[in-house]
Scaffold this active site. Sequence first.
Site, PDB file in Angstrom:
ATOM      1  N   LYS A 109     -17.441  -6.369   7.942  1.00 52.89           N
ATOM      2  CA  LYS A 109     -16.123  -6.990   8.135  1.00 52.89           C
ATOM      3  C   LYS A 109     -15.547  -6.572   9.466  1.00 52.89           C
ATOM      4  O   LYS A 109     -15.357  -5.385   9.716  1.00 52.89           O
ATOM      5  CB  LYS A 109     -15.180  -6.493   7.030  1.00 52.89           C
ATOM      6  CG  LYS A 109     -14.748  -7.517   6.017  1.00 52.89           C
ATOM      7  CD  LYS A 109     -13.634  -6.904   5.214  1.00 52.89           C
ATOM      8  CE  LYS A 109     -13.257  -7.607   3.966  1.00 52.89           C
ATOM      9  NZ  LYS A 109     -12.283  -6.824   3.188  1.00 52.89           N
ATOM     10  N   HIS A 120       0.845  -1.207   0.000  1.00 52.94           N
ATOM     11  CA  HIS A 120       0.000   0.000   0.000  1.00 52.94           C
ATOM     12  C   HIS A 120       0.875   1.250   0.000  1.00 52.94           C
ATOM     13  O   HIS A 120       0.618   2.204  -0.740  1.00 52.94           O
ATOM     14  CB  HIS A 120      -0.856   0.078   1.277  1.00 52.94           C
ATOM     15  CG  HIS A 120      -1.897  -0.980   1.410  1.00 52.94           C
ATOM     16  ND1 HIS A 120      -2.013  -1.767   2.539  1.00 52.94           N
ATOM     17  CD2 HIS A 120      -2.912  -1.365   0.587  1.00 52.94           C
ATOM     18  CE1 HIS A 120      -3.049  -2.583   2.407  1.00 52.94           C
ATOM     19  NE2 HIS A 120      -3.608  -2.367   1.229  1.00 52.94           N
ATOM     20  N   ARG A 139      -1.785  -5.984  -8.495  1.00 54.92           N
ATOM     21  CA  ARG A 139      -0.715  -6.928  -8.154  1.00 54.92           C
ATOM     22  C   ARG A 139      -0.508  -7.974  -9.239  1.00 54.92           C
ATOM     23  O   ARG A 139       0.592  -8.371  -9.539  1.00 54.92           O
ATOM     24  CB  ARG A 139      -1.051  -7.634  -6.837  1.00 54.92           C
ATOM     25  CG  ARG A 139      -0.914  -6.759  -5.629  1.00 54.92           C
ATOM     26  CD  ARG A 139      -1.466  -7.420  -4.407  1.00 54.92           C
ATOM     27  NE  ARG A 139      -2.903  -7.642  -4.553  1.00 54.92           N
ATOM     28  CZ  ARG A 139      -3.706  -7.955  -3.567  1.00 54.92           C
ATOM     29  NH1 ARG A 139      -3.222  -8.132  -2.365  1.00 54.92           N
ATOM     30  NH2 ARG A 139      -4.993  -8.126  -3.764  1.00 54.92           N
ATOM     31  N   SER A 158      -2.992  -7.486   3.237  1.00 55.77           N
ATOM     32  CA  SER A 158      -3.160  -7.325   4.687  1.00 55.77           C
ATOM     33  C   SER A 158      -3.584  -8.647   5.320  1.00 55.77           C
ATOM     34  O   SER A 158      -3.141  -8.989   6.417  1.00 55.77           O
ATOM     35  CB  SER A 158      -4.221  -6.263   4.987  1.00 55.77           C
ATOM     36  OG  SER A 158      -3.849  -5.027   4.450  1.00 55.77           O
TER      37      SER A 158
HETATM   38  O1  PNS Z   1      -8.534  -2.904   0.643  1.00 55.24           O
HETATM   39  P1  PNS Z   1      -9.789  -3.437  -0.027  1.00 55.24           P
HETATM   40  O2  PNS Z   1     -10.699  -4.043   1.014  1.00 55.24           O
HETATM   41  O3  PNS Z   1      -9.480  -4.375  -1.150  1.00 55.24           O
HETATM   42  O4  PNS Z   1     -10.525  -2.169  -0.667  1.00 55.24           O
HETATM   43  C1  PNS Z   1     -11.760  -2.277  -1.353  1.00 55.24           C
HETATM   44  C2  PNS Z   1     -12.482  -0.908  -1.378  1.00 55.24           C
HETATM   45  C3  PNS Z   1     -12.690  -0.432   0.053  1.00 55.24           C
HETATM   46  C4  PNS Z   1     -11.606   0.085  -2.117  1.00 55.24           C
HETATM   47  C5  PNS Z   1     -13.836  -1.080  -2.121  1.00 55.24           C
HETATM   48  O5  PNS Z   1     -14.550  -2.134  -1.539  1.00 55.24           O
HETATM   49  C6  PNS Z   1     -14.659   0.203  -2.070  1.00 55.24           C
HETATM   50  O6  PNS Z   1     -14.406   1.116  -2.831  1.00 55.24           O
HETATM   51  N1  PNS Z   1     -15.635   0.269  -1.128  1.00 55.24           N
HETATM   52  C7  PNS Z   1     -16.432   1.433  -0.883  1.00 55.24           C
HETATM   53  C8  PNS Z   1     -17.905   1.191  -1.228  1.00 55.24           C
HETATM   54  C9  PNS Z   1     -18.142   1.375  -2.715  1.00 55.24           C
HETATM   55  O7  PNS Z   1     -17.946   2.434  -3.272  1.00 55.24           O
HETATM   56  N2  PNS Z   1     -18.578   0.268  -3.366  1.00 55.24           N
HETATM   57  C10 PNS Z   1     -18.818   0.244  -4.790  1.00 55.24           C
HETATM   58  C11 PNS Z   1     -17.564  -0.121  -5.547  1.00 55.24           C
HETATM   59  S1  PNS Z   1     -17.838  -0.100  -7.280  1.00 55.24           S
END
Ligand code: PNS
Length: 169
Positions: free
Chosen positions: A51, A27, A100, A137
């Site tokens: 979560k 990150h 990645r 993570s």
């Molecule tokens: O670190 P992560 O858990 O892989 O991150 C995923 C994250 C938080 C970036 C993604 O789930 C997100 O953008 N969540 C916010 C809610 C949202 O906007 N959902 C629609 C995505 S198209």
Amino acid sequence: MTASESEEPLLRRAVCPGSFDPITNGHLDIIARASRLYDEVYVAVMINKAKQGLFTVDERIALIEQVTEEFGNVRVESFHGLLVDFCKQRDIPAIVKGLRAVSDFDYELQMAQMNNGLSGVETLFVPTNPTYSFLSSSLVKEVAQWGGDVSHLVPDAVLRALRAKLGRD
Ligand code: PNS
């Protein structure tokens, strides 16, 4: 009025979103690179109530602030809601994400297209440094939980926090 006529200089802003439970060197590499490309970078700790994290949102924010302080143009905030709303409220036109491997691509593409369709916000993909291409993570937490060495995978502050959290001081 065009951008050049306005009084305020146009700031190039981007957001690096994620759960950051906790922030890893992978990150941090993406945030560092975004901070060299943009005037202002927001790190958005997105809250997912479904979560249960190892670190609280406040702990995650404190760790990210600590390890990004040296960049000088990074702000850290949490948000509960859609990422596009976070962007809209702060006038952020771009999301920066690390890729990645090909396995990341399918879901990341779906999210990028959804976010663009919802609000016009663009997603820029940065290829992850190969040193961190396997890193997440979740894996860091699993390895640390069983006493494995993750000192090369997370910043020192995170390592200390992990050891304290897992009772492995
Ligand atoms: O670190 P992560 O858990 O892989 O991150 C995923 C994250 C938080 C970036 C993604 O789930 C997100 O953008 N969540 C916010 C809610 C949202 O906007 N959902 C629609 C995505 S198209």
